[in-house]
Design an enzyme around this catalytic site. Structure first.
Site, PDB file in Angstrom:
ATOM      1  CB  SER A 151      -0.869   0.009   1.266  1.00  0.00           C
ATOM      2  OG  SER A 151      -1.427   1.292   1.488  1.00  0.00           O
TER       3      SER A 151
ATOM      4  CE1 TYR B  17      -4.025  -2.574   5.266  1.00  0.00           C
ATOM      5  CE2 TYR B  17      -3.723  -0.272   4.675  1.00  0.00           C
ATOM      6  CZ  TYR B  17      -3.958  -1.578   4.306  1.00  0.00           C
ATOM      7  OH  TYR B  17      -4.129  -1.890   2.985  1.00  0.00           O
TER       8      TYR B  17
HETATM    9  N1  LIG Z   1      -8.598  -1.161  -1.590  1.00  0.00           N
HETATM   10  C1  LIG Z   1      -7.664  -0.304  -1.214  1.00  0.00           C
HETATM   11  O1  LIG Z   1      -7.897   0.916  -1.090  1.00  0.00           O
HETATM   12  C2  LIG Z   1      -6.274  -0.807  -0.956  1.00  0.00           C
HETATM   13  C3  LIG Z   1      -5.234   0.134  -0.954  1.00  0.00           C
HETATM   14  C4  LIG Z   1      -3.948  -0.316  -0.714  1.00  0.00           C
HETATM   15  C5  LIG Z   1      -3.701  -1.649  -0.486  1.00  0.00           C
HETATM   16  N2  LIG Z   1      -4.731  -2.546  -0.477  1.00  0.00           N
HETATM   17  C6  LIG Z   1      -4.406  -3.946  -0.204  1.00  0.00           C
HETATM   18  O2  LIG Z   1      -4.836  -4.724  -1.292  1.00  0.00           O
HETATM   19  C7  LIG Z   1      -5.107  -6.047  -0.851  1.00  0.00           C
HETATM   20  C8  LIG Z   1      -6.465  -6.464  -1.375  1.00  0.00           C
HETATM   21  O3  LIG Z   1      -7.432  -5.598  -0.800  1.00  0.00           O
HETATM   22  P1  LIG Z   1      -8.844  -5.318  -1.466  1.00  0.00           P
HETATM   23  O4  LIG Z   1      -9.006  -3.863  -1.539  1.00  0.00           O
HETATM   24  O5  LIG Z   1      -9.011  -6.161  -2.662  1.00  0.00           O
HETATM   25  O6  LIG Z   1      -9.757  -5.828  -0.259  1.00  0.00           O
HETATM   26  P2  LIG Z   1     -11.120  -6.662  -0.252  1.00  0.00           P
HETATM   27  O7  LIG Z   1     -11.949  -6.263  -1.406  1.00  0.00           O
HETATM   28  O8  LIG Z   1     -11.644  -6.520   1.128  1.00  0.00           O
HETATM   29  O9  LIG Z   1     -10.589  -8.145  -0.491  1.00  0.00           O
HETATM   30  C9  LIG Z   1      -9.816  -8.771   0.469  1.00  0.00           C
HETATM   31  C10 LIG Z   1      -9.605 -10.211   0.052  1.00  0.00           C
HETATM   32  O10 LIG Z   1      -8.870 -10.870   1.083  1.00  0.00           O
HETATM   33  C11 LIG Z   1      -9.622 -12.021   1.493  1.00  0.00           C
HETATM   34  N3  LIG Z   1      -9.436 -12.252   2.919  1.00  0.00           N
HETATM   35  C12 LIG Z   1      -9.773 -11.415   3.933  1.00  0.00           C
HETATM   36  N4  LIG Z   1      -9.503 -11.990   5.112  1.00  0.00           N
HETATM   37  C13 LIG Z   1      -8.992 -13.219   4.826  1.00  0.00           C
HETATM   38  C14 LIG Z   1      -8.535 -14.302   5.618  1.00  0.00           C
HETATM   39  N5  LIG Z   1      -8.575 -14.242   6.970  1.00  0.00           N
HETATM   40  N6  LIG Z   1      -8.079 -15.408   5.011  1.00  0.00           N
HETATM   41  C15 LIG Z   1      -8.056 -15.483   3.645  1.00  0.00           C
HETATM   42  N7  LIG Z   1      -8.464 -14.494   2.856  1.00  0.00           N
HETATM   43  C16 LIG Z   1      -8.949 -13.386   3.432  1.00  0.00           C
HETATM   44  C17 LIG Z   1     -11.064 -11.706   1.156  1.00  0.00           C
HETATM   45  O11 LIG Z   1     -11.816 -12.871   0.904  1.00  0.00           O
HETATM   46  P3  LIG Z   1     -12.754 -13.669   1.952  1.00  0.00           P
HETATM   47  O12 LIG Z   1     -13.530 -12.672   2.721  1.00  0.00           O
HETATM   48  O13 LIG Z   1     -13.545 -14.541   1.047  1.00  0.00           O
HETATM   49  O14 LIG Z   1     -11.794 -14.462   2.782  1.00  0.00           O
HETATM   50  C18 LIG Z   1     -10.889 -10.966  -0.158  1.00  0.00           C
HETATM   51  O15 LIG Z   1     -10.754 -11.883  -1.218  1.00  0.00           O
HETATM   52  C19 LIG Z   1      -5.025  -6.027   0.667  1.00  0.00           C
HETATM   53  O16 LIG Z   1      -3.778  -6.559   1.059  1.00  0.00           O
HETATM   54  C20 LIG Z   1      -5.093  -4.546   0.999  1.00  0.00           C
HETATM   55  O17 LIG Z   1      -4.428  -4.257   2.205  1.00  0.00           O
HETATM   56  C21 LIG Z   1      -6.006  -2.152  -0.716  1.00  0.00           C
END
Ligand SMILES: NC(=O)c1ccc[n+]([C@@H]2O[C@H](COP(=O)([O-])OP(=O)(O)OC[C@H]3O[C@@H](n4cnc5c(N)ncnc54)[C@H](OP(=O)(O)O)[C@@H]3O)[C@@H](O)[C@H]2O)c1
Length: 271
Positions: A143, A156
């Site tokens: 991030s 975080y």
């Molecule tokens: N969106 C943003 O603004 C942003 C910005 C910077 C970085 N990121 C990073 O990008 C990555 C993906 O985030 P996203 O935005 O795509 O979030 P998201 O839409 O909430 O998706 C998160 C994913 O992780 C899975 N997950 C959550 N808890 C889990 C667990 N305990 N075991 C296995 N899988 C789990 C969820 O699936 P299930 O619920 O089915 O397990 C889902 O597939 C993360 O590492 C996040 O920190 C996001």
């Protein structure tokens, strides 16, 4: 640079939605067989079926809660044993935006398990095999908060700083041995992660929010260009190069046999 091994299987964590699911779509489009990992089996299966139907690739679903060591171990064993897997994409992550003083230690620990322990253990399980065959790819979704922890409350940002530094260390150790390594530093990206943290992108200036398709396409373009660190929204990559250069300038002074003079000036001579 194009993808060197288009037929390698990619194991994607956090593949049920958001960034991980979007990568799954793009990598299936490029012809990669996929292993999709997350907790929500229905979503994983629906995605796997769509990708097989649309792109004709082999897909498999692995249900696992990566905060739980038993589940994680199953994924680790698979990464260690399955010689068809050449790529690992660590996208599963959670953002806890509670101030440090108010955060539940248990929730903070779960976040560390998911954002730090899981990618570390999964990479550790797979890397010896990749090094032995002399090729492979590891992509870690960090991030921009790795560079700017002040912009969000709680631990975080620190968890993402770990992932960035871990990726840089991995690149130093394995980059010259055929392993492609990339840390992706997204800014705010429109996914469900915001629903889990209590805030929604609607409360944030729209000019700071990227659509997930655009973010992932940019990150893959960064991969294709051979980048080790990709910041999809950064207009001028020279800004990143200057940041790296400033860090490099500190290096000769980070460990010396004497403290800096400014820490000695107040000590009385007869002390
Ligand atoms: N969106 C943003 O603004 C942003 C910005 C910077 C970085 N990121 C990073 O990008 C990555 C993906 O985030 P996203 O935005 O795509 O979030 P998201 O839409 O909430 O998706 C998160 C994913 O992780 C899975 N997950 C959550 N808890 C889990 C667990 N305990 N075991 C296995 N899988 C789990 C969820 O699936 P299930 O619920 O089915 O397990 C889902 O597939 C993360 O590492 C996040 O920190 C996001």
């Amino acid at each position: 640079m194009s993808f060197a091994e288009p037929r390698d299987t990619v194991l994607i964590t956090g593949a049920s939605t958001g960034i991980g699911a979007t990568y799954a779509d793009r990598l299936a489009q490029r012809g990669h067989p996929l292993i999709l990992v997350a907790r929500n089996q229905d979503r994983l299966q629906a995605l796997a079926q769509r990708l097989t139907r649309e792109y004709g690739v082999k897909t498999e679903v692995m249900m696992a809660d990566l905060t739980q060591s038993q589940d994680r171990l199953r994924v680790e064993r698979r990464l260690g044993d399955d010689h068809t897997i050449g790529w690992l994409l660590n996208s599963a992550g959670m953002a806890v935006g509670t101030a440090i003083a108010e955060a539940s230690p248990d929730t903070a620990e779960s976040m560390i398990q998911l954002n730090i322990v899981a990618p570390t253990r999964l990479i550790g399980a797979m890397l010896p095999r990749l090094l032995a065959r002399g090729r492979g790819s590891i992509i870690n979704i960090a991030s921009v908060l790795a560079l700017a922890p002040e912009l969000f409350d709680g631990a975080y940002g620190a968890s993402k700083s770990y992932l960035l530094n871990y990726t840089l260390a991995l690149h130093k150790e394995a980059g010259h041995r055929g392993i492609r390594v990339q840390a992706v530093l997204p800014g705010i990206t429109r996914t469900e992660i915001w629903q889990h943290t209590g805030g929604t992108p609607e409360t944030i200036p729209p000019s700071t929010i990227m659509e997930v398709d655009e973010m992932v396409d940019a990150a893959l373009a960064g991969y294709d260009q051979g980048e080790v660190v990709t910041i999809p929204s950064l207009p001028d990559n020279e800004d990143w190069n200057r940041y790296v250069a400033a860090r490099q300038r500190l290096m000769p002074s980070l460990s010396r046999d004497h403290a800096a003079d400014r820490y000695k000036s107040d000590i009385p001579e007869d002390a």
